[in-house]
Write a protein that holds these residues in place. Structure first.
Motif, PDB file in Angstrom:
ATOM      1  N   ALA A 135       0.782  -1.330  -0.120  1.00 50.55           N
ATOM      2  CA  ALA A 135      -0.003  -0.147  -0.042  1.00 50.55           C
ATOM      3  C   ALA A 135       0.882   1.206   0.135  1.00 50.55           C
ATOM      4  O   ALA A 135       0.485   2.183  -0.830  1.00 50.55           O
ATOM      5  N   VAL A 136       1.753   1.230   0.863  1.00 54.45           N
ATOM      6  CA  VAL A 136       2.641   2.480   0.896  1.00 54.45           C
ATOM      7  C   VAL A 136       3.590   2.390  -0.323  1.00 54.45           C
ATOM      8  O   VAL A 136       3.697   3.774  -0.990  1.00 54.45           O
ATOM      9  N   GLU A 137       3.972   1.372  -1.142  1.00 54.91           N
ATOM     10  CA  GLU A 137       4.701   1.441  -2.369  1.00 54.91           C
ATOM     11  C   GLU A 137       3.746   1.997  -3.474  1.00 54.91           C
ATOM     12  O   GLU A 137       4.245   2.705  -4.445  1.00 54.91           O
ATOM     13  N   LEU A 166      -6.230   4.499   1.706  1.00 58.02           N
ATOM     14  CA  LEU A 166      -6.608   4.297   0.270  1.00 58.02           C
ATOM     15  C   LEU A 166      -6.486   3.071  -0.252  1.00 58.02           C
ATOM     16  O   LEU A 166      -6.800   2.906  -1.447  1.00 58.02           O
ATOM     17  N   ALA A 167      -6.058   2.031   0.277  1.00 55.71           N
ATOM     18  CA  ALA A 167      -5.460   0.627  -0.125  1.00 55.71           C
ATOM     19  C   ALA A 167      -6.851  -0.231  -0.066  1.00 55.71           C
ATOM     20  O   ALA A 167      -7.598  -0.090   0.609  1.00 55.71           O
ATOM     21  N   THR A 168      -6.786  -1.190  -0.964  1.00 58.52           N
ATOM     22  CA  THR A 168      -7.690  -2.123  -1.120  1.00 58.52           C
ATOM     23  C   THR A 168      -7.177  -3.474  -0.477  1.00 58.52           C
ATOM     24  O   THR A 168      -5.949  -3.924  -0.761  1.00 58.52           O
ATOM     25  N   PRO A 169      -7.907  -4.031   0.452  1.00 59.04           N
ATOM     26  CA  PRO A 169      -7.455  -5.175   1.120  1.00 59.04           C
ATOM     27  C   PRO A 169      -7.028  -6.392   0.008  1.00 59.04           C
ATOM     28  O   PRO A 169      -7.714  -6.386  -0.979  1.00 59.04           O
ATOM     29  N   VAL A 170      -6.006  -6.951   0.379  1.00 57.90           N
ATOM     30  CA  VAL A 170      -5.775  -8.271  -0.515  1.00 57.90           C
ATOM     31  C   VAL A 170      -6.565  -9.233  -0.731  1.00 57.90           C
ATOM     32  O   VAL A 170      -6.731  -9.835  -1.673  1.00 57.90           O
ATOM     33  N   ALA A 171      -6.910  -9.684   0.645  1.00 52.74           N
ATOM     34  CA  ALA A 171      -7.797 -10.801   0.706  1.00 52.74           C
ATOM     35  C   ALA A 171      -8.673 -10.853   1.705  1.00 52.74           C
ATOM     36  O   ALA A 171      -8.675 -10.047   2.529  1.00 52.74           O
ATOM     37  N   ARG A 172      -9.754 -11.867   1.835  1.00 52.26           N
ATOM     38  CA  ARG A 172     -10.578 -11.767   3.174  1.00 52.26           C
ATOM     39  C   ARG A 172     -10.403 -13.182   3.467  1.00 52.26           C
ATOM     40  O   ARG A 172     -10.743 -14.194   2.774  1.00 52.26           O
TER      41      ARG A 172
END
Length: 172
Positions: A135-137, A166-172
């Motif tokens: 997310a930071v990258e 602002l990031a979207t989660p990778v998985a749930r």
């Protein structure tokens, strides 16, 4: 609309557009953003910035909205409906507004990253997983600030928090 000092008569179909609610559905700012996106060099004009200038033409808000609609710019309500219909992936900020994640969890993710930027993932209580490093990258502002030596710790924390929100989660 005015060209130089001469006033051009108001277009008769502006009243018709007002009757169908176009002026309520699209703001002048929406119209400006859309037309600038199409490459039109529009700038605010007037002592109180109450008009819009395109080369030697001066337009009111209504005339600008009418021009945008003629160029195929949809009213803001229609654009919002199209966006909502596509159901974009939820960001952490969207999930916070819906109370799926908490401020405390976001703060914990930020603190975990600041303690060790190589921490691979952070799991929220909802089960969503976020790769905070990615997310930071992905956030160029956060990446730039964190790369600078001697940056204020509060500012670094704010930039990481912004990247997380602002990031979207990778998985749930």
């Amino acid at each position: 609309m005015r060209a130089g000092n001469a006033t051009i008569p108001r277009l008769p179909y502006l009243r018709r557009l007002d009757k169908i609610g176009l002026f309520e559905a699209m703001s002048a700012q929406d119209a400006v953003e859309a037309l600038v996106g199409l490459g039109w060099p529009i700038t605010p004009y007037g002592r109180d910035m109450e008009f819009w200038r395109l080369e030697d033409l001066i337009w009111s808000d209504d005339e600008l909205i009418e021009t945008a609609s003629r160029q195929g710019v949809p009213p803001a309500q229609k654009v919002e409906q199209q966006i909502m219909a596509k159901d974009p992936p939820q960001t952490i900020g969207d999930m916070r507004r819906k109370a799926i994640v908490t401020d405390a969890e976001i703060t914990a993710a930020v603190e975990a990253y600041l303690a060790n930027p190589k921490v691979p993932r952070f799991q929220f209580a909802s089960g969503h997983i976020l790769d905070v490093s990615a997310a930071v990258e992905a956030n160029r502002h956060a990446k730039t600030i964190l790369a600078q030596k001697g940056t204020n710790g509060v500012f670094r924390r704010t930039m990481v928090r912004t990247a997380v929100i602002l990031a979207t989660p990778v998985a749930r």
